[in-house]
Design a protein around this motif. Structure first.
Motif, PDB file in Angstrom:
ATOM      1  N   GLU A 436      84.673  14.696  34.647  1.00 50.14           N
ATOM      2  CA  GLU A 436      83.990  15.540  35.648  1.00 50.14           C
ATOM      3  C   GLU A 436      84.113  17.029  35.328  1.00 50.14           C
ATOM      4  O   GLU A 436      83.256  17.828  35.681  1.00 50.14           O
ATOM      5  N   VAL A 437      85.221  17.373  34.686  1.00 50.47           N
ATOM      6  CA  VAL A 437      85.467  18.765  34.328  1.00 50.47           C
ATOM      7  C   VAL A 437      85.868  18.808  32.849  1.00 50.47           C
ATOM      8  O   VAL A 437      86.723  18.024  32.447  1.00 50.47           O
ATOM      9  N   PRO A 438      85.262  19.659  32.016  1.00 47.28           N
ATOM     10  CA  PRO A 438      84.148  20.571  32.296  1.00 47.28           C
ATOM     11  C   PRO A 438      82.872  19.794  32.617  1.00 47.28           C
ATOM     12  O   PRO A 438      82.710  18.662  32.188  1.00 47.28           O
ATOM     13  N   GLY A 447      90.604  28.040  23.329  1.00 49.45           N
ATOM     14  CA  GLY A 447      91.959  28.032  23.878  1.00 49.45           C
ATOM     15  C   GLY A 447      92.169  26.785  24.702  1.00 49.45           C
ATOM     16  O   GLY A 447      91.515  25.762  24.479  1.00 49.45           O
ATOM     17  N   ARG A 448      93.075  26.865  25.682  1.00 55.72           N
ATOM     18  CA  ARG A 448      93.393  25.696  26.519  1.00 55.72           C
ATOM     19  C   ARG A 448      92.263  25.417  27.506  1.00 55.72           C
ATOM     20  O   ARG A 448      91.931  26.291  28.315  1.00 55.72           O
ATOM     21  N   ALA A 477      95.693  10.879  28.416  1.00 60.37           N
ATOM     22  CA  ALA A 477      95.538  11.838  29.517  1.00 60.37           C
ATOM     23  C   ALA A 477      96.731  11.701  30.447  1.00 60.37           C
ATOM     24  O   ALA A 477      97.444  10.700  30.428  1.00 60.37           O
ATOM     25  N   ARG A 478      96.911  12.752  31.232  1.00 60.53           N
ATOM     26  CA  ARG A 478      98.020  12.723  32.176  1.00 60.53           C
ATOM     27  C   ARG A 478      97.497  12.126  33.482  1.00 60.53           C
ATOM     28  O   ARG A 478      96.524  12.624  34.063  1.00 60.53           O
ATOM     29  N   LEU A 479      98.115  11.001  33.927  1.00 60.78           N
ATOM     30  CA  LEU A 479      97.628  10.314  35.127  1.00 60.78           C
ATOM     31  C   LEU A 479      98.243  10.917  36.379  1.00 60.78           C
ATOM     32  O   LEU A 479      99.451  11.166  36.433  1.00 60.78           O
ATOM     33  N   SER A 492      94.039  14.187  34.076  1.00 62.00           N
ATOM     34  CA  SER A 492      93.689  15.456  33.448  1.00 62.00           C
ATOM     35  C   SER A 492      94.267  15.486  32.028  1.00 62.00           C
ATOM     36  O   SER A 492      95.186  14.717  31.694  1.00 62.00           O
ATOM     37  N   TRP A 493      93.719  16.358  31.226  1.00 63.62           N
ATOM     38  CA  TRP A 493      94.171  16.458  29.838  1.00 63.62           C
ATOM     39  C   TRP A 493      93.906  17.874  29.366  1.00 63.62           C
ATOM     40  O   TRP A 493      92.888  18.470  29.714  1.00 63.62           O
ATOM     41  N   SER A 494      94.867  18.403  28.638  1.00 62.85           N
ATOM     42  CA  SER A 494      94.729  19.772  28.182  1.00 62.85           C
ATOM     43  C   SER A 494      94.231  19.775  26.738  1.00 62.85           C
ATOM     44  O   SER A 494      94.878  19.247  25.838  1.00 62.85           O
ATOM     45  N   TRP A 495      93.076  20.347  26.547  1.00 61.58           N
ATOM     46  CA  TRP A 495      92.428  20.343  25.227  1.00 61.58           C
ATOM     47  C   TRP A 495      92.594  21.714  24.586  1.00 61.58           C
ATOM     48  O   TRP A 495      92.284  22.733  25.198  1.00 61.58           O
TER      49      TRP A 495
END
Ligand SMILES: Nc1nc2c(c(=O)[nH]1)N[C@H]1C(S)=C(S)[C@@H](COP(=O)(O)O)O[C@H]1N2
Ligand SMILES: [Mo]
Length: 540
Positions: A436-438, A447-448, A477-479, A492-495
């Protein structure tokens, strides 16, 4: 002009009269609605699928607009025909009425409104057509109605595209323009009758609407309803169930934002005071429950994600609410389910039938006869006063809105609505995950970048979510906190977005049984879409 106006005036009168009759026989029996509902029932599955895909929840507006547009064309045609032969014009209205009668009988709706509409249309058409003819000393009735034959044959011979226009316009303008024996008389008579028709239509339609609202609208009963407290209340959903990422779907879907999918052209208005739920078929003790009796049963809360089989991969038709209701399994056990009963068929007040495998209802999951949604009585659009919910199944095999009847039967003996149209009869929810995001086609700074979304595998639960970029290695991903296997799980997951340019993000989930969401792309029909959701993002 005269012809078109006569036809349109008569059609408006027909619809208003039909609506008035329907104020007594039930709103669903109004001619346009009954024809529209029959059209929905008859629409082949691929076309229905296409309509839902292209118009989403506006599909009903599109259908009604189509029906009204068709009616306008036919009404104008009827009016033009009527100038040459009243009989031919009336025949078009007889056809209208016939279509309504056929549609009504196909859905067990009252026939009266369509019959009344046909008669009113014919009567007003007659009055309008006659009013524009210059007064004849006597014998007007026979002169107009019965011997229309000579005129008809003429019209018949001249039935070419455009002929109607020419004749209609010519005759309409004629009396005023050509200075016939009584110039202006016919035209004035016509305008007076047309104005009277318009006024009559307005009065009848307003009365019909007021009567329908007074007799059927359940808004008042719903507002007055106080739901009992649950015997088993749930703690609030923990904040940790929802990653604080702007743009991410809220964990609990507000009632007003909850998706709506059904075949009802107007919302069924089911009064709780007269509501009963029958449980019958393959049971030892058939029973019938009033709404008060239902409310006196122990009520429980259930956090549950309802979803629709019509979702494309990444689609929007899913929502999570805190439902309140009585145990469906307990009620079935009281009725005593007989050996061999395989299918539980829920029937709604508007005639929908939804079939659920009985073993799934009785296997210990929290199947509910729901009366509340997010702390309020069920909204009318979501089934007021009672609907069923069976965690793990798509809505079309488990979530009958406006529920009034439960029948235990076998699979061989009955095909419910969607099964008759080729959909799978079990309807287990497929594992789904969404980025859903982005947002799709978003432009992000290098960057992050936080990537986040929602995943569900209702009743099995979500055990893992993985994301990958441009077909690279899968990343965990972080649940967010799991509230229960029956609700969706956010992630969510930090790319670390380094390279400028477009990138493809993909997501896949693993359900509580350890099964990874398959990559194979399948459409929603007949048992739910499969495949991985992806989105394209540009790093600037
Ligand atoms: N009476 C009735 N119940 C129905 C339907 C329907 O068309 N009529 N559609 C089903 C489908 S396909 C789904 S996905 C859910 C949707 O429920 P919602 O509109 O409350 O989200 O209701 C189910 N129950
Ligand atoms: Mo659905």
């Amino acid at each position: 002009m005269t012809g078109a106006a006569s036809g349109l005036g008569a059609a408006a009168a027909a619809l208003a009269a039909g609506d008035l009759a329907a104020a007594f026989t039930g709103p669903g029996s109004a001619p346009v609605l009954v024809v529209g509902s029959a059209a929905i029932d008859l629409t082949p599955t691929p076309l229905k699928d296409w309509a839902v895909r292209h118009f989403g929840t506006h599909d009903k507006t599109v259908l009604l607009t189509g029906i009204y547009a068709t009616m306008v064309v036919l009404a104008v045609l009827a009016g033009l025909l009527a100038l040459r032969s009243l009989r031919a014009g009336i025949a078009v209205f007889a056809l209208f009425a016939g279509l309504g009668l056929w549609a009504a009988s196909s859905r067990d709706a009252a026939l009266l409104p369509s019959a009344v509409a046909g008669l009113a249309g014919a009567a007003v058409l007659t009055a309008l057509v006659r009013s524009r003819r210059p007064a004849v000393p006597d014998g007007t009735v026979t002169a107009d109605a019965a011997p229309a034959a000579p005129a008809t044959s003429g019209a018949g011979a001249d039935a070419r595209p455009g002929a109607g226009d020419r004749v209609g316009a010519g005759v309409g303008v004629g009396p005023a323009a050509s200075g016939s024996s009584e110039p202006g008389m016919g035209r004035r008579g016509f305008l007076v009758t047309l104005a009277a028709t318009a006024a009559g239509v307005a009065v009848v339609e307003t009365t019909a609407r007021a009567l329908t609202a007074a007799r059927y609208n359940v808004a008042k009963a719903r507002a007055a309803l106080r739901l009992p407290a649950p015997v088993r209340a749930l703690p609030p959903v923990p904040a940790s169930a929802h990653p604080a990422v702007p743009g991410l779907t809220p964990f609990t879907t507000p009632d007003g934002a909850f998706y709506r999918v059904d075949t009802a052209l107007t919302l069924p208005q089911v009064q709780p005071s007269g509501w009963t739920l029958r449980v019958h078929g393959m049971v030892d003790r058939p029973l019938e429950l009033s709404f008060d009796q239902l409310l006196r049963r122990p009520l429980r809360e259930l956090d549950y994600t309802l979803s629709c089989v019509s979702n494309e991969v990444g689609g929007p038709y899913a929502g999570t609410a805190r439902w309140l209701g009585a145990s469906l399994a307990d009620l079935l056990r009281e009725a005593g389910v007989r050996r061999g009963a395989e299918q539980l068929v829920g029937r709604s007040a508007d005639g929908m039938t939804i079939g659920t495998p009985v073993d799934l209802v009785l296997d210990g999951r929290e199947a509910l006869l729901a009366v509340g949604m997010n702390g309020e009585p069920l909204p009318v659009a979501h089934g007021f006063p009672c609907r069923s919910l069976v965690p793990g199944l798509f809505g079309y095999t488990s979530a009958t809105k406006w529920l009034v009847d439960l029948e235990l039967t076998t699979f061989a003996r009955f095909d419910p609505y969607w099964v008759r149209r080729g959909w799978d009869r079990t309807g287990l929810v497929r594992t789904a995950s969404r980025i859903e995001v982005p947002a799709p086609f978003a432009r992000v700074a290098p960057g992050r970048v936080t990537v986040a979304g929602t995943a569900w595998a209702t009743h099995r639960g979500v055990a893992a979510v993985e994301v990958r970029v441009d077909g690279g290695p899968w990343q965990q991903a972080r649940l967010a906190t799991a509230v229960s296997p029956d609700v969706w799980r956010q992630w969510s997951w930090s790319w670390d977005a380094a390279d400028a340019g477009p990138h493809t993000l993909e997501v896949r989930a693993t359900d509580g049984t350890g099964t990874v969401q398959p990559q194979t792309r399948n459409p929603p029909f007949p048992s739910g879409a499969t495949g991985w959701h992806s989105t394209v993002v540009t790093v600037t």
